[in-house]
Write an enzyme that holds these catalytic residues in place. Structure first.
Site, PDB file in Angstrom:
ATOM      1  N   LYS A 108     -11.931  -0.130   1.815  1.00 44.64           N
ATOM      2  CA  LYS A 108     -11.663   0.213   0.195  1.00 44.64           C
ATOM      3  C   LYS A 108     -12.039   0.678  -1.192  1.00 44.64           C
ATOM      4  CE  LYS A 108      -7.138  -0.821   2.621  1.00 44.64           C
ATOM      5  NZ  LYS A 108      -8.284  -1.245   4.048  1.00 44.64           N
ATOM      6  N   SER A 146       1.048  -1.133   0.198  1.00 47.38           N
ATOM      7  CA  SER A 146       0.199  -0.264   0.277  1.00 47.38           C
ATOM      8  C   SER A 146       1.006   1.539  -0.416  1.00 47.38           C
ATOM      9  CB  SER A 146      -1.211  -0.180   1.305  1.00 47.38           C
ATOM     10  OG  SER A 146       0.247   0.571   3.060  1.00 47.38           O
ATOM     11  N   HIS A 149      -5.417  -4.303  -0.627  1.00 47.01           N
ATOM     12  CA  HIS A 149      -5.602  -3.458  -1.711  1.00 47.01           C
ATOM     13  C   HIS A 149      -5.628  -3.043  -2.992  1.00 47.01           C
ATOM     14  CE1 HIS A 149      -4.427   0.604   0.578  1.00 47.01           C
ATOM     15  NE2 HIS A 149      -4.067  -0.347   1.542  1.00 47.01           N
TER      16      HIS A 149
END
Length: 370
Positions: A217, A158, A186
């Site tokens: 996310k 990340s 991610h």
């Protein structure tokens, strides 16, 4: 000191009372404030109330949790999933379940802090290998050890936006009899066909033992999950301490919101395609300026400037220009590797991207970076 957000998360937000282009959020698909997602959360609030007030094992289970777990399993093309209240809880729950005292964990040096915490809580011996260095990993795997072996890595890192070399890691896992765990917080909603993740990006679905992921996310909600075989999930459910001992499991409204996003991106790849179109355009603009973006191949684009104070000044300068991009410094990244962490979203317009790129260029020139 935290800045204050006075608007929903989106490509542009009201931050400290002014509108800025948001280049700091993990809202990869731009769906955190989509009307259909908000409506799904509202409907769940009306039906189930705000919070569960006790663990699912104690107070009972809401149907929306089951629906979300089934939808995630279908989306990830695995047998089953288990939803946690956050990604940290998923990692700190599953790692101590998989290994313990007398076992060995092989962990990438740049793994997320929640993986590190899960490793520590397990009581297993932890052997850290150099970032993405397969020679380093194999050297550690060759060392004679008894007990179970677990290799754990992020799929997308990340802070640098680079990918773990999962095919080579899978080869080593099979060669040395180790389980392979991938945290794809991610990568879910971002990488691979339909955004199914980094494991599918590399075509390794049958070679990864367990995955963890985030609903906070790309999925625009909050929470985390573990994905794997039905046998694994059924064994994990009554034993993961971060699952059974929380009085705040995933709120029904958040589960409903995440479920809606999973349904939306399962039916329409346009969101993922728009994200990558934006990523390609913005990365090309920044690269042509001669700025250092490291080894990124994902929508996480670090603008590496080195000095922490310089990165902070640049972040503040960009804010004055109407762009929000966070400065990241040691200990979150190595010393002398401070950077602006820029994150692309499918919600960004071309105007947003040009404004951000122009501001970065102007600020970098003023500070002598280019």
């Amino acid at each position: 000191m935290y800045r204050t957000v006075y608007s929903p998360q989106g490509a542009r937000i009201n931050l400290d009372g002014r509108e800025v282009v948001n280049m700091a959020s993990n809202n990869y698909l731009g769906l955190a404030s989509h009307p259909d997602v908000i409506q799904a959360a509202k409907a769940a609030l009306d039906q189930y109330g705000v919070g569960p007030t006790a663990s699912r094992n104690i107070v009972g289970n809401f149907p929306v949790h089951d629906e979300l777990e089934k939808a995630l399993a279908k989306f990830k093309e695995v047998e089953a999933t288990l939803v946690f209240n956050c990604g940290v809880s998923a990692n700190t729950g599953v790692i101590p379940f998989l290994v313990g005292k007398g076992d060995v964990i092989y962990s990438d040096a740049l793994n997320h802090g929640s993986i590190i915490d899960g490793c520590r809580l397990s009581g297993a011996q932890v052997k850290v290998y150099h970032h993405k260095d397969m020679i380093s990993l194999e050297e550690r795997l060759k060392e004679p050890e008894e007990g179970k072996k677990l290799i754990v890595t992020d799929g997308v890192f990340s802070m640098d936006g680079d990918l773990a070399p999962l095919p080579q890691i899978a080869d080593l896992a099979e060669k040395y009899g180790a389980m392979l765990m991938v945290d794809d917080a991610h990568g879910d909603g971002v990488m691979g066909p339909m955004g199914r993740g980094t494991v599918d990006h590399f075509g390794l679905r049958k070679r990864v033992f367990v995955e963890t992921g985030s609903l906070s996310k790309a999925f625009g909600s909050a929470g985390g999950f573990v994905a794997g075989s039905k046998e694994l999930i059924e064994a994990l459910r009554p034993k993961a301490r971060s699952f059974i001992f929380t009085a705040s499991p995933m709120a029904p409204c958040l589960a409903a919101a995440a479920l809606k996003v999973v349904e939306m991106i399962s039916e329409d790849e346009a969101y993922v395609k728009k994200l990558w179109k934006n990523r390609e355009y913005f990365a090309n603009r920044i690269t042509k300026l001669g700025l250092n973006i490291g080894t990124t191949v994902t929508p996480v684009i670090p603008v590496i400037v080195g000095d922490g104070a310089l990165a902070q000044r640049m972040s503040e300068d960009l804010f004055e220009k109407g762009v929000f991009a966070q400065a990241i410094q040691f200990p979150m990244v190595p010393k002398n590797a401070a950077r602006l962490r820029v994150i692309l979203s499918a919600g960004h317009t071309r105007e947003d991207l040009d404004l951000a790129a122009d501001a970065i260029e102007e600020s970098a020139r003023a500070m002598g970076i280019i």
